[in-house]
Structure formats: structure tokens, C-alpha cells
Motif scaffolding. Sequence first.
Motif, PDB file in Angstrom:
ATOM      1  N   ILE B 106       0.828  -1.201   0.000  1.00  0.00           N
ATOM      2  CA  ILE B 106       0.000   0.000   0.000  1.00  0.00           C
ATOM      3  C   ILE B 106       0.866   1.255   0.000  1.00  0.00           C
ATOM      4  CG2 ILE B 106      -1.686   1.327   1.312  1.00  0.00           C
ATOM      5  CD1 ILE B 106      -2.832  -1.235   2.342  1.00  0.00           C
ATOM      6  N   ASN B 108       0.808   5.687  -0.534  1.00  0.00           N
ATOM      7  CA  ASN B 108      -0.091   6.815  -0.362  1.00  0.00           C
ATOM      8  C   ASN B 108       0.466   8.017  -1.108  1.00  0.00           C
ATOM      9  OD1 ASN B 108      -1.832   8.748   0.563  1.00  0.00           O
ATOM     10  ND2 ASN B 108      -0.888   8.864   2.598  1.00  0.00           N
ATOM     11  N   ARG B 115       4.558  12.643  -5.811  1.00  0.00           N
ATOM     12  CA  ARG B 115       4.725  11.489  -4.921  1.00  0.00           C
ATOM     13  C   ARG B 115       4.165  10.234  -5.595  1.00  0.00           C
ATOM     14  NH1 ARG B 115       7.995   9.602  -1.857  1.00  0.00           N
ATOM     15  NH2 ARG B 115       7.343   8.338  -0.098  1.00  0.00           N
ATOM     16  N   HIS B 119       6.178   6.717  -6.378  1.00  0.00           N
ATOM     17  CA  HIS B 119       5.675   5.394  -5.997  1.00  0.00           C
ATOM     18  C   HIS B 119       5.584   4.484  -7.209  1.00  0.00           C
ATOM     19  CE1 HIS B 119       5.021   5.946  -1.814  1.00  0.00           C
ATOM     20  NE2 HIS B 119       4.121   6.898  -1.931  1.00  0.00           N
ATOM     21  N   ARG B 122       8.939   3.140  -8.299  1.00  0.00           N
ATOM     22  CA  ARG B 122       9.434   2.067  -7.447  1.00  0.00           C
ATOM     23  C   ARG B 122       8.676   0.766  -7.688  1.00  0.00           C
ATOM     24  NH1 ARG B 122      13.289   4.193  -3.496  1.00  0.00           N
ATOM     25  NH2 ARG B 122      12.283   5.876  -2.383  1.00  0.00           N
ATOM     26  N   LEU B 124       7.374  -0.217 -10.381  1.00  0.00           N
ATOM     27  CA  LEU B 124       7.884  -0.772 -11.634  1.00  0.00           C
ATOM     28  C   LEU B 124       9.192  -1.511 -11.372  1.00  0.00           C
ATOM     29  CD1 LEU B 124       5.843   0.003 -13.583  1.00  0.00           C
ATOM     30  CD2 LEU B 124       7.277   1.822 -14.460  1.00  0.00           C
ATOM     31  N   GLN B 125      10.051  -0.886 -10.590  1.00  0.00           N
ATOM     32  CA  GLN B 125      11.329  -1.514 -10.271  1.00  0.00           C
ATOM     33  C   GLN B 125      11.122  -2.830  -9.535  1.00  0.00           C
ATOM     34  OE1 GLN B 125      14.182   1.017  -8.442  1.00  0.00           O
ATOM     35  NE2 GLN B 125      13.871   2.674  -9.881  1.00  0.00           N
ATOM     36  N   GLN B 126      10.114  -2.874  -8.706  1.00  0.00           N
ATOM     37  CA  GLN B 126       9.841  -4.090  -7.944  1.00  0.00           C
ATOM     38  C   GLN B 126       9.171  -5.134  -8.809  1.00  0.00           C
ATOM     39  OE1 GLN B 126       9.963  -4.025  -4.269  1.00  0.00           O
ATOM     40  NE2 GLN B 126       9.445  -1.930  -3.695  1.00  0.00           N
TER      41      GLN B 126
END
Lengths: 352, 352
Positions: B106, B108, B115, B119, B122, B124-126
Motif C-alpha cells: 500500500i 499513499n 509522490r 511510488h 518504485r 515498476l522496479q519491484q
Amino acid sequence: MVSQQRARPGSRTPSVKDVAAAADVSLGTVSNVLNRPERVSPATRERVERAMADLGFVRNESARQLRAGTSRTLAYVMLDATNPFFNDVAQGIELAAEDADLSLFICNSNGRAEREETHLDRLLQQRVQGILITPVNADAPHLDEIARRGIPVVIVDRHRESDAFCSVGVDDVLGGRIAVEHLIEQGHSRVAFVGGPDSIGQVRERLEGARQIWAEFGRNPEDLVWLPTDALSVSEGRSAGERLAGIAARRRPTAAFCANDLLALGLLQQAVGAGARVPEDLAIVGFDDIEFAAAAAVPLTSVRQPRQELGRAAAKLLLDEATNPHHRHEQATFIPELVARASTANRSATQS
Amino acid sequence: MVSQQRARPGSRTPSVKDVAAAADVSLGTVSNVLNRPERVSPATRERVERAMADLGFVRNESARQLRAGTSRTLAYVMLDATNPFFNDVAQGIELAAEDADLSLFICNSNGRAEREETHLDRLLQQRVQGILITPVNADAPHLDEIARRGIPVVIVDRHRESDAFCSVGVDDVLGGRIAVEHLIEQGHSRVAFVGGPDSIGQVRERLEGARQIWAEFGRNPEDLVWLPTDALSVSEGRSAGERLAGIAARRRPTAAFCANDLLALGLLQQAVGAGARVPEDLAIVGFDDIEFAAAAAVPLTSVRQPRQELGRAAAKLLLDEATNPHHRHEQATFIPELVARASTANRSATQS
DNA sequence: GGGGTCTGTTGAAATGTTTCAAGACGTGTA
DNA sequence: TACACGTCTTGAAACATTTCAACAGACCCC
């Protein structure tokens, strides 16, 4: 035409290798551009960056983490996502994480111990850098196990007897004291404490504080009645209100101190719905000072916790533990403060 | 004694290799125990499992994901974690994710586009399996980019013109209609619409619905006044209340329809604080039906969205897109329903 | 022109897991 | 005894990245 266009069939998502080929440099150089840009000459750097953009390269975090051994994320295991208090805490953590350029993984145990355990398992598998948690049970044995593995753990809004962890929280005994002292000052001589179950540390301590100050003012312990609840929720607050209303008028408390704001809002709703005037017939003090406390139609007096600050402090402790070899565990305790509003307006004052 | 004991110095966290050595089997066998236990004989399996337990083996998710190419997590990018509505949606998503044995990450965005972008980067990177998002701006161009990469994206509580994504939401025009129809039935002939900014799709549509029904009842458009706000928050509700109170009594609306419950609660608070009676002097209808709507001291009439169901449905669509090759994008639209409470109690009825 | 230093770049090794073709072993059949 | 077949198990390759020792070249100084 084709509404569900996917990536072109033969194309994988490009890797550093592809970027290296496109920019006509070695793999290592691409990695340097990513991690130590100052080491590579402006010309090459620009070429590599252009190649990345052209190919739509996105670094694979799994591979990065596998090799580097270190993850870039923190996790917060929330106790109850429907309680705004914890969301404010989470926001504080998030801000601190953002400053440290880390991602925050938010999980919600929803008060269920087994869900908490699943989440912790997964977080371990992800090798997160550290875990912030408001545990379901104070003595969660998993946490010791995790700490033993060398993963920093910070307990939020709760304290442990042991000093095996860092923790942040508020002085709950003091919170109980100032809430009840306020009610005493307002002239109440019979007060209810609404809260439970007493397996929850905060409930016990807030009640303890209430009892302390009650005794210090020389009041009769029997005039501080405890209405236990099964949870710290709005609906439990309503049901406590019904029980309160059931007490004979001459023995009924004229004020209630609730273990948190959700209970207080439920109690307030029930009381007003049943025709009671607040605060004339029943004064109410909550705990946490969530935003909805002020926004209630009879604004709620509450014991404020520095919600966001709590989260921020917890995250700082976690980061210190993760990075500072001389880290020592620390129990950070904040001072709660009373925010007086209409729900306990001075009894002599008239209400507009 | 040593309060900050870490893992023993020389010990890394054990890998499959260590387990294999301890159980005296090959690497591949350990992996089989992990992934296809039925293929390995009970005896060996037991031996391997014992070794895992002894060593405290925890599978490294990065390595798993790197090799397997597939992650086990979904992500939800929330618009505003302090709005209970989105937390309820998140809870619905979480439940569906749990059923599919996936983790939910999750994030926010807090209403900040930049922001949100961080998010998404990141995530996408994950290499998350899919992204659910309530975007800050309806036309977020990143989302198209992400979809083009083949990553499933579902838009929550918002609809797109295009059919490039799945989305779930409620029929906001209808919601506006039933809210205002209710007020008309209650005898109000001058009504305020509180909400903004109008860059937000829901605000526009709810207002649109209100205007439709107003016209259909043959009312004068000028008697439906729009009080614009800068955000959908409690404090903006309060300030709208002040503006409302500033209107000359004979021209002042006797009822307000707010674009969400936070606004409605702020408005309610301001009105009651200023001595107005609700609903006699001012009737109020909110939107979302968050828990605090019912818990307000004057319980709030609201247009209910099936909050948790919204989340669940969104997650189901996402999973379908991720696994079903014949997936077609779908815009799931739920029907909102009016929940009448005291804040609009029938004007002829007496209030207890 | 030899040696030293500095700046950029390289290539191979390593990370922990999964997958898969191939091998070992035992059992039943001709 | 040879063969086929099943059941388990194996070892190597692959995944995408980072790190690091080594190297190339440029430059400077004697």
C-alpha cells in the motif's frame, strides 16, 4: 483498435546488458552510471542515459537487492487501518522514510494475530531493512525471533518490559491522569472509564492513571466505574453507552473517560441519540485526538498524542538501529496533552 | 546481559545451499520441497524440512523473483490515507489479495502527483504483478506508459474515457441524483452543492446528477447554488459552512449536498457550532457513507458506496487481467444508494 | 623514454533461487 | 538376463544486477 495491447511479443523488458549494447559500453559502466555517476565521464554518461531512455529501461530491484544484499524498504505492520490514529502514525513514518529515500511497505494485521504472522513472514522473505509494528499482543514472540536474526524492529505505540527493542509511545498513565483530573476540575464526582479488553497495555495504563489521580484527590474508588469493552471501536462505544444509560440515574456517572476516540465517538452518538445532552448530562473525554474528534458535532475533548511525530520518531529509531553500529535500544516516551473542547465544556458555562 | 544481541558474527542467513548440505541432498531437491513437495519422497521431504527448521531458513524472495520472473505482490496507490473511505477500499483489496495468496503493497500519494510518480517508479522496479490506483489526475499519462509495458493497471473509484484500463467506481451522476431527489422530497427548495475542485471527476459528475434531477423537477437552476472548495477535507467543509452562513437568510439554502463525507462532517460541525439546528435549519447529505458518518452526533445522511466491495472488485479485475489471456477491459460501475439518517430527518417529524 | 599517477572503463565473479534435461535406482515383464 | 518403465534425485544453467581488481590511456615530471 486492439484495446488490450500488450508489450510487443518478442520484447522482454530491457536489461543493463541491452543498455550496454545500445550505448556501446560495458555492463560495468552502465552499472556505474546507475550507482556512481561521478565516476563516469560526462560523454559516456550521457550516451548511456540516452540509451536507457530510448529502451525504456527500468532497473530490476530484485536483482539489485539480491546482489547488493540490502533492500530499500521499510515496513509498518498496522494494528487497525480503519482507525485514523494509525494512519496518521503511518504518515509520519512515510515522511521519515521519504527523507531517507526508502519505500514504506504498509501492512494491516487488522487485529488478527495470524494475519500479523503471515505479514511478518513475507517481510522476512523480502528482506526488508526493518520493521515497525504495533503488535496485536504485547508479547508477540515472533518479534524476538526476528530481532535475533538481526533485523531492526521498533514497537510503535506500545512499550515492552524488556529492552530488546526500541519503542515509541506516549505516557499512558499520565494521559489517564490528565483526562480524569480535567473531569474532576469540571466538578464531576462520579466518572466512568470505558475501555477494553484489558489485554491491551494502553487500556490498563490509562485506567491506572485514572485511578491514581482519583485516589490522590481523595475520591472513593467505587465512584470510578469501569465499563469494559471487547474492542476499541465505535460500535463498542455505542454499546457501552447503552450500558451506561441503564444505570440508575442517581448512581450514574456524569462523565466518561474513553480509552480511545473511536469509543468516545460511539458513546457520544449513543448518548445524543438517546436524548442526553453533552456535556450537561454526560461529559466525554476521548484519547488520541484524531481529526474526527474535533469534527464531531459536539467536538470531543481528547488526550492528544503527537500522532505523526510518533511515527517519525519510530522511523528515526529504526534507521539508527539499521545504520549505526553503536545503536542502543531506546524507549521514546512522549507527553500527552489535554485538548479541551465542547464535550466537557465547563458545567457552569451556558452552551450556545 | 547484552541487550542488543545480533545474529552471531560469522553467520549469514542460511540459503538453500546450506539446507541442502545439512539434509544431505542436492540443491534441486530443496527447491522441490519448496515448490513441488509432491514430487519428493516423504522421507527426504521430512529430512529437508527438519533441516530448514533447524537452520531457520527463510526463502529469499528477491532471488525467487529474479529467477521465476514473477512477483507475488500487488500494489494499491491510495489517494488520501486520511480519508477512511480509501482505507475501506484498501481493506477490500487486501482481502481479495489474501485469497489469491498475494501480498498487498500500500502506498499513499497523499494527493501529490509527484509522490504518486515516485511510488509508481518504485513499483515498476519491484516488478509488481499489477497496480491498483486512485490517481491524482484523471489523465495521468504514466498509467498509459505502464500499461504499455504489459503491467495490469486498474483504476479505482474513477473512470477513464478510454477503455485502455479496467476500472471500478460508482455511478456518480446517479449518486448526485438520489441525494438531491431526497432533499427535494424533504421539501427543500433551495439547495447548496458543496465540493471541489472541479478538476476532480467525481465532483463534476455528482454535481451533474444534482443538476439533472433539479431540472427534471422543474426547479430554477439558480436555486441550486454551488459552493466550491479547494479540497475534499473536513476543514474545507468548515470553511464552506462559514460561507453558507454568510448568505442572507431569505436567500440561504436550507439543505446542502456535499461531494463527500469529510466535507459534510466539517460543514455539520461548523453549522452546529454556530448554533444552527440540523436538520431543521440546515439539512445535510454526504457521500461515501464512511463509518464516521453514522457515528456523528447528528448522524449523517449519505450516499453509500459499497466501499469494500469496490476494492474487492478492483482486485478481481486486476487478477483476471494478470492471468487470463482473453481478458477484456471492463468498467465496473456500482449503484450507490441513499442511507437516510438524522441529518435530513423528515422536516415534519419531531426530533427526539 | 622510463616511471608514476590519475581517470575511465572493463570483464568476470558472485548473489540465492528455480527449472529442466538427464541420470540413478528399483520394480515388473518378457 | 535384458529391457522398459516409474519414481526420485541431481547438477548445471539462467535470471539481472553489483562489485572489484585489473587494465588502458593520457598526462606529467624528471
